[in-house]
Design a protein around this motif. Structure first.
Motif, PDB file in Angstrom:
ATOM      1  N   PHE A 283       0.958  -1.203   0.216  1.00  0.00           N
ATOM      2  CA  PHE A 283      -0.107  -0.037   0.166  1.00  0.00           C
ATOM      3  C   PHE A 283       0.799   1.202   0.038  1.00  0.00           C
ATOM      4  CE2 PHE A 283      -1.928   3.296   2.249  1.00  0.00           C
ATOM      5  CZ  PHE A 283      -3.168   3.596   1.824  1.00  0.00           C
ATOM      6  N   VAL A 284       0.744   2.137  -0.887  1.00  0.00           N
ATOM      7  CA  VAL A 284       1.304   3.498  -0.863  1.00  0.00           C
ATOM      8  C   VAL A 284       0.499   4.507  -1.047  1.00  0.00           C
ATOM      9  CG1 VAL A 284       2.946   4.600  -2.284  1.00  0.00           C
ATOM     10  CG2 VAL A 284       3.273   2.354  -2.428  1.00  0.00           C
ATOM     11  N   GLY A 285       0.675   5.379  -0.031  1.00  0.00           N
ATOM     12  CA  GLY A 285      -0.321   6.691  -0.114  1.00  0.00           C
ATOM     13  C   GLY A 285       0.093   7.653   0.829  1.00  0.00           C
ATOM     14  N   GLN A 286      -0.755   8.254   1.329  1.00  0.00           N
ATOM     15  CA  GLN A 286      -0.909   9.516   2.171  1.00  0.00           C
ATOM     16  C   GLN A 286      -1.641   9.192   3.574  1.00  0.00           C
ATOM     17  OE1 GLN A 286       1.070  12.623   2.143  1.00  0.00           O
ATOM     18  NE2 GLN A 286       1.784  11.455   0.285  1.00  0.00           N
ATOM     19  N   CYS A 287      -1.177   9.656   4.622  1.00  0.00           N
ATOM     20  CA  CYS A 287      -1.715   9.421   6.029  1.00  0.00           C
ATOM     21  C   CYS A 287      -1.795  11.142   6.610  1.00  0.00           C
ATOM     22  CB  CYS A 287      -1.181   8.654   6.810  1.00  0.00           C
ATOM     23  SG  CYS A 287      -2.044   8.167   8.350  1.00  0.00           S
ATOM     24  N   ARG A 288      -3.049  11.252   7.133  1.00  0.00           N
ATOM     25  CA  ARG A 288      -3.053  12.716   7.709  1.00  0.00           C
ATOM     26  C   ARG A 288      -3.647  12.263   9.050  1.00  0.00           C
ATOM     27  NH1 ARG A 288      -6.601  16.593   4.250  1.00  0.00           N
ATOM     28  NH2 ARG A 288      -7.908  15.113   4.269  1.00  0.00           N
ATOM     29  N   TRP A 289      -3.143  13.202  10.169  1.00  0.00           N
ATOM     30  CA  TRP A 289      -3.730  13.109  11.339  1.00  0.00           C
ATOM     31  C   TRP A 289      -4.363  14.556  11.567  1.00  0.00           C
ATOM     32  CZ3 TRP A 289       0.016   9.447  10.853  1.00  0.00           C
ATOM     33  CH2 TRP A 289      -0.244   8.275  11.599  1.00  0.00           C
ATOM     34  N   LEU A 290      -5.601  14.726  11.559  1.00  0.00           N
ATOM     35  CA  LEU A 290      -6.214  16.058  11.641  1.00  0.00           C
ATOM     36  C   LEU A 290      -7.187  16.319  13.150  1.00  0.00           C
ATOM     37  CD1 LEU A 290      -7.944  15.945   8.076  1.00  0.00           C
ATOM     38  CD2 LEU A 290      -5.779  17.216   8.764  1.00  0.00           C
ATOM     39  N   PRO A 291      -7.009  17.220  13.876  1.00  0.00           N
ATOM     40  CA  PRO A 291      -7.885  17.480  14.937  1.00  0.00           C
ATOM     41  C   PRO A 291      -9.259  17.374  14.688  1.00  0.00           C
ATOM     42  CG  PRO A 291      -6.378  19.525  14.452  1.00  0.00           C
ATOM     43  CD  PRO A 291      -6.501  18.557  13.041  1.00  0.00           C
ATOM     44  N   ASP A 292      -9.956  16.573  15.677  1.00  0.00           N
ATOM     45  CA  ASP A 292     -11.512  16.658  15.792  1.00  0.00           C
ATOM     46  C   ASP A 292     -11.820  17.131  17.317  1.00  0.00           C
ATOM     47  OD1 ASP A 292     -10.794  14.385  17.529  1.00  0.00           O
ATOM     48  OD2 ASP A 292     -11.612  12.932  16.299  1.00  0.00           O
ATOM     49  N   ALA A 293     -13.173  16.973  17.578  1.00  0.00           N
ATOM     50  CA  ALA A 293     -13.507  17.194  18.877  1.00  0.00           C
ATOM     51  C   ALA A 293     -12.779  16.755  20.213  1.00  0.00           C
ATOM     52  CB  ALA A 293     -14.893  17.061  19.223  1.00  0.00           C
ATOM     53  N   HIS A 294     -12.087  15.608  20.017  1.00  0.00           N
ATOM     54  CA  HIS A 294     -11.553  14.806  21.146  1.00  0.00           C
ATOM     55  C   HIS A 294     -10.254  14.481  21.026  1.00  0.00           C
ATOM     56  CE1 HIS A 294     -15.630  14.737  22.512  1.00  0.00           C
ATOM     57  NE2 HIS A 294     -15.985  14.283  21.566  1.00  0.00           N
ATOM     58  N   GLY A 295      -9.493  14.875  20.001  1.00  0.00           N
ATOM     59  CA  GLY A 295      -8.189  14.398  19.657  1.00  0.00           C
ATOM     60  C   GLY A 295      -7.674  14.533  18.344  1.00  0.00           C
ATOM     61  N   LEU A 296      -7.250  13.338  17.526  1.00  0.00           N
ATOM     62  CA  LEU A 296      -6.932  13.541  16.154  1.00  0.00           C
ATOM     63  C   LEU A 296      -7.757  12.211  15.464  1.00  0.00           C
ATOM     64  CD1 LEU A 296      -3.082  13.865  16.406  1.00  0.00           C
ATOM     65  CD2 LEU A 296      -4.779  15.774  15.848  1.00  0.00           C
ATOM     66  N   ARG A 297      -7.972  12.774  14.396  1.00  0.00           N
ATOM     67  CA  ARG A 297      -8.794  11.606  13.294  1.00  0.00           C
ATOM     68  C   ARG A 297      -7.580  11.079  12.341  1.00  0.00           C
ATOM     69  NH1 ARG A 297     -13.639   9.731  11.934  1.00  0.00           N
ATOM     70  NH2 ARG A 297     -13.652   8.919   9.654  1.00  0.00           N
ATOM     71  N   GLN A 298      -7.227  10.071  12.021  1.00  0.00           N
ATOM     72  CA  GLN A 298      -6.198   9.402  11.431  1.00  0.00           C
ATOM     73  C   GLN A 298      -6.804   9.120   9.982  1.00  0.00           C
ATOM     74  OE1 GLN A 298      -3.956   6.082  12.514  1.00  0.00           O
ATOM     75  NE2 GLN A 298      -2.966   5.906  10.494  1.00  0.00           N
TER      76      GLN A 298
END
Length: 136
Positions: A28-43
């Motif tokens: 698998f080759v791609g991108q991963c983003r960790w973005l803020p949500d209401a309680h922490g981060l969403r990966q």
């Protein structure tokens, strides 16, 4: 041990998949983003999965990351518990009857890091090795 905020942002992700039971390999080759949500981060990870002789396909998955004490708790995107890590605990187990998932994290080359899974059970016998490299 990393903090939750250390993960925020964009990462390049490459994953090697070895299915020992079926004697097949994939990547698998791609991108991963960790973005803020209401309680922490969403990966959120998205990319192209190449598996054995199958045509390449788009793949996507999401997890929720939360700070808990000095550690981190990872849940599936629907909130079900998945695994945790913390100071002195960079591995954990997740029982998905009848299979057992064991994860190990390695942050020794930070900001590059790896996550390795060993999955065993009557239905699965797999190794997955993921490498994350900061990309922005």
């Amino acid at each position: 041990m990393i903090a939750l905020t250390d993960l925020e942002g964009r990462w390049t992700l490459s994953r090697r998949i070895v299915d020992h039971l079926a004697a097949r390999e994939g990547r698998f080759v791609g991108q991963c983003r960790w973005l803020p949500d209401a309680h922490g981060l969403r990966q959120d990870e998205a990319g192209i999965l190449h598996y054995a002789d199958a045509p390449p396909m788009q793949a996507h998955r999401s997890y929720l990351w939360r700070a808990e004490g000095e550690g981190l708790v990872v849940s599936f995107d629907d909130g079900r518990p998945f695994h945790r890590l913390g100071p002195g605990q960079l591995s954990d187990l997740h029982q998905c009857d009848p299979d057992l998932y064991e994860v190990r994290y390695d942050f020794s080359q930070w900001p590059d890091w790896t996550q390795s899974w060993r999955v065993r059970g009557p239905r699965k016998d797999m190794t997955l090795h993921s490498r994350f490299q900061r990309s922005g």
